[in-house]
Design a protein around this motif. Sequence first.
Motif, PDB file in Angstrom:
ATOM      1  N   TYR A 294       0.841  -1.207   0.000  1.00  0.00           N
ATOM      2  CA  TYR A 294       0.000   0.000   0.000  1.00  0.00           C
ATOM      3  C   TYR A 294       0.876   1.258   0.000  1.00  0.00           C
ATOM      4  CZ  TYR A 294       0.939   0.415   5.068  1.00  0.00           C
ATOM      5  OH  TYR A 294       1.543   0.551   6.297  1.00  0.00           O
ATOM      6  N   GLY A 295       0.219   2.401  -0.209  1.00  0.00           N
ATOM      7  CA  GLY A 295       0.932   3.683  -0.200  1.00  0.00           C
ATOM      8  C   GLY A 295       1.416   4.106  -1.576  1.00  0.00           C
ATOM      9  N   HIS A 296       0.636   3.788  -2.641  1.00  0.00           N
ATOM     10  CA  HIS A 296       1.085   4.011  -4.018  1.00  0.00           C
ATOM     11  C   HIS A 296       0.757   5.393  -4.565  1.00  0.00           C
ATOM     12  CE1 HIS A 296       0.672  -0.331  -3.347  1.00  0.00           C
ATOM     13  NE2 HIS A 296       1.682  -0.470  -4.170  1.00  0.00           N
ATOM     14  N   GLY A 297       0.172   6.256  -3.734  1.00  0.00           N
ATOM     15  CA  GLY A 297      -0.071   7.629  -4.157  1.00  0.00           C
ATOM     16  C   GLY A 297      -0.912   7.713  -5.414  1.00  0.00           C
ATOM     17  N   GLY A 298      -0.438   8.479  -6.388  1.00  0.00           N
ATOM     18  CA  GLY A 298      -1.181   8.672  -7.630  1.00  0.00           C
ATOM     19  C   GLY A 298      -0.767   7.726  -8.734  1.00  0.00           C
ATOM     20  N   ALA A 299      -0.076   6.634  -8.388  1.00  0.00           N
ATOM     21  CA  ALA A 299       0.473   5.750  -9.425  1.00  0.00           C
ATOM     22  C   ALA A 299       0.069   4.301  -9.236  1.00  0.00           C
ATOM     23  CB  ALA A 299       2.002   5.873  -9.451  1.00  0.00           C
ATOM     24  N   GLY A 300      -1.032   4.043  -8.558  1.00  0.00           N
ATOM     25  CA  GLY A 300      -1.440   2.661  -8.323  1.00  0.00           C
ATOM     26  C   GLY A 300      -1.619   1.871  -9.599  1.00  0.00           C
TER      27      GLY A 300
END
Length: 317
Positions: A294-300
């Motif tokens: 988790y924690g992928h910001g705007g690039a999941g």
Amino acid sequence: METELDDEVVVVGGGVIGLTTAVVLAERGRRVRLWTREPVERTTSAVAGALWWPYRIEPVALARSWALRSLEVYEELAARPGESGVRMVEGVLGETGLDEVDTWAAARLPGLRAATAEEYGGSGLWARLPLIDMSTHLSWLRRRLESAGGAVETRAVAGLAEAEAPVVVNCTGLGARELVPDTSVRPVRGQLVVVENPGIRTWMVSTDPVSGEMAYFFPQPGRLVLGGTAEEDAWSAEPDPAVAEAIVRRCAALRPEIAGARVLAHLVGLRPARDAVRLERERLPDGRLLVHNYGHGGAGVTVAWGCAREAAELASR
């Protein structure tokens, strides 16, 4: 002796990260159940503009590696756009030069070149990148998971320990703030305006060098998605009319025909930002394995397949 139960994995989180991770695990022979608080088509991922490009994600070097592994998959899926929702579409990355991508992406992106003055009013990069229609892609991922023997269950959890399986994979995005708990996960609010497409076939991403304000538009089937914003630590999921007007105004400055396009919808998504993606494993107090992704910001969407494969390796060792 290994039993069927030893192969069980519960993936918590039904966005693109959780779904993709569940697919990879199921296709490797694991018995996967995916738990999602909302139907997968209504998760934060459904709001994504979904252009493949590592945006607001750390660490940069790892993100680029995950992105390139994902690019391979999206290029294959683009052969079936109606089914997968993935298309290869040309457009301009504004305020980006060839030197910025030469060391990591240029060799993988044929046709990459500087944008001409007619294509963009400043320094920009012309590229052909995956553009994903999330309304189609999320449903396709769910079907692919189910065809591999996985199950999707709509249920909310108060803690990761509720998942009774030898392996639990935490793909809860912003939800990890409470479930882990991890207070370093924070929202970066993005607002979008969906309009009728006035005939635009290419995408564009632009950032004002002075104000830092973004403007982008992505042609999706039957619509044009306009953005955007990146408001740190903003939790509201309600669209702001003034922000929507500003988004349309900025996009119309790039393509004037957008100004008169009929508005179809207003959307808000909260990007799950973190100082760095958490992709690692730990042991629960009872000895079971917990893998965090988790924690992928705007690039999941951009890194989904690369991270899923790494998470699957962590879940299998």
